[in-house]
Design an enzyme around this catalytic site. Structure first.
Site, PDB file in Angstrom:
ATOM      1  CE1 TYR A  95      33.612  35.796  18.807  1.00 19.77           C
ATOM      2  CE2 TYR A  95      35.488  34.375  19.275  1.00 19.77           C
ATOM      3  CZ  TYR A  95      34.790  35.200  18.409  1.00 19.77           C
ATOM      4  OH  TYR A  95      35.281  35.428  17.144  1.00 19.77           O
ATOM      5  CB  SER A 186      32.513  36.511  28.058  1.00 19.33           C
ATOM      6  OG  SER A 186      33.653  36.768  27.275  1.00 19.33           O
ATOM      7  CD  GLN A 187      29.284  36.013  21.547  1.00 21.24           C
ATOM      8  OE1 GLN A 187      29.848  36.111  20.462  1.00 21.24           O
ATOM      9  NE2 GLN A 187      28.638  34.924  21.907  1.00 21.24           N
ATOM     10  CG  ASP A 275      38.911  38.936  32.290  1.00 15.42           C
ATOM     11  OD1 ASP A 275      39.478  38.631  31.223  1.00 15.42           O
ATOM     12  OD2 ASP A 275      37.681  38.792  32.484  1.00 15.42           O
ATOM     13  CG  HIS A 305      37.337  35.874  30.387  1.00 21.41           C
ATOM     14  ND1 HIS A 305      36.836  37.152  30.376  1.00 21.41           N
ATOM     15  CD2 HIS A 305      36.609  35.189  29.478  1.00 21.41           C
ATOM     16  CE1 HIS A 305      35.861  37.237  29.494  1.00 21.41           C
ATOM     17  NE2 HIS A 305      35.692  36.043  28.943  1.00 21.41           N
TER      18      HIS A 305
END
Length: 327
Positions: A95, A186-187, A275, A305
């Site tokens: 993201y 992630s994204q 995270d 993260h």
């Protein structure tokens, strides 16, 4: 396992955490079948331009891919120079991130794999031509079209990916693929899971700490990152949660956990127990709903993260075993 537990379930509970999919819309499969069918007749306009690249063992091409609504997605492909057909990985970025640079993927081309990487619409160098009926006090993309499942931001992103995957498999693509993997963090991890569930015939998925996973839990326990855009939407624009059901209905169509039951290929995941952006319970929810016979999740107690070089080594062996040698 030792390790600190920061605001989420203990590791023993995480390994068993397989929540009921109470927010999965009853017409979920029909919804995505319609999205796929509506795209069949739309042919993308694609420009591929090979560039001079200083590494003699690879070839690199810049790609502009005009998607279903004319949005030009910016990307590239990097392939081993010596082959015309080989395993392919489509990589998805995080993201607010970008497609990255070809050098980021030399570790994978060294295995004989070609890699495509594109900027998600609205991020990196890709614009977003979609029109959304609502604004937001919260920066970011999470709320674009949030009341409209068919024109929600991530619905539009998924439609881009459906078209990209179809083109990459076609005779028009610059690389003839033998096997296909989807990867991201992630994204990007959430996009890899969701696209694998939608198209159904990929050979490998690598999803590092996936985002857009198990929203019901994420909105309760995430402390940082994009989930907070939705948390702050309620605080600042709907403090009594009157639109909660509508918002969750839209998110139900793009929640990557809702695609996991359709995934049967070898899948590798990872999570750090500290995270706070993609909380461990949301990641284990995705992992435990996978239908893959061959699946693995690597747990790192003190990682947040963040990029994890130790796990990059795991990915190499996983790609070699399940994508390169799977032919």
């Amino acid at each position: 396992m030792m390790g600190r537990q920061v605001g989420d379930l203990p590791i023993e509970a995480l390994r068993e955490y397989k929540p009921k999919l109470t927010n999965k819309p009853t017409d979920f499969k029909l919804f995505w079948e319609k999205q796929k069918n509506d795209l069949i007749s739309i042919l993308p306009s694609v420009d591929v331009g090979w560039r001079n690249y200083p590494v003699p063992t690879v070839k690199v091409a810049d790609i502009t891919f005009k998607s279903w609504d004319g949005t030009p997605l910016s990307g590239f492909v990097i392939k081993p120079k010596s082959v015309d057909n080989c395993p392919v990985i489509i990589n998805f970025h995080g993201y607010t991130g970008s497609r990255g640079l070809p050098m980021d993927f030399l570790k994978w081309t060294s295995l004989g794999v070609a890699v495509y990487s594109f900027d998600v619409r609205g991020q990196g160098n890709s614009p977003d031509f979609a029109k959304y009926v609502n604004g937001s006090r919260t920066p970011g993309w999470m709320l674009n079209g949030i009341q409209e499942p068919t024109n929600y931001y991530y619905t539009n992103v998924y439609k881009d990916l459906i078209m990209l995957e179809r083109w990459i498999r076609s005779v028009d693509a610059p690389v003839a693929l033998t096997t296909l993997g989807l990867a991201g963090s992630s994204q990007g991890g959430g996009l890899a899971l969701s696209l694998a569930g939608i198209v159904g015939n990929v050979d490998l998925v690598i999803a590092d700490y996936p985002f857009n996973a198990h929203f019901e839990r994420a909105l309760e326990v995430a402390n940082l990152g994009p989930y907070m855009e939705i948390v702050n939407y309620f605080k600042l624009s709907d403090p009594q949660y009157k639109t909660y059901d509508n918002v969750m209905r839209t998110l139900g169509y793009i929640d990557s956990v809702h695609f996991c039951e359709e995934i049967t290929c070898p899948t590798l995941m990872t999570i750090g127990l500290e995270d706070a952006v993609t909380p461990p319970s949301t990641v284990f929810a995705a992992y435990n709903h996978l239908s893959s016979m061959e699946k693995r999740i690597e747990v790192y107690p003190q990682f947040t993260h963040e990029n994890n070089p130790f796990h990059e080594e795991n990915k190499l062996s996983f790609i070699m075993k399940h994508l390169v040698n799977a032919i």
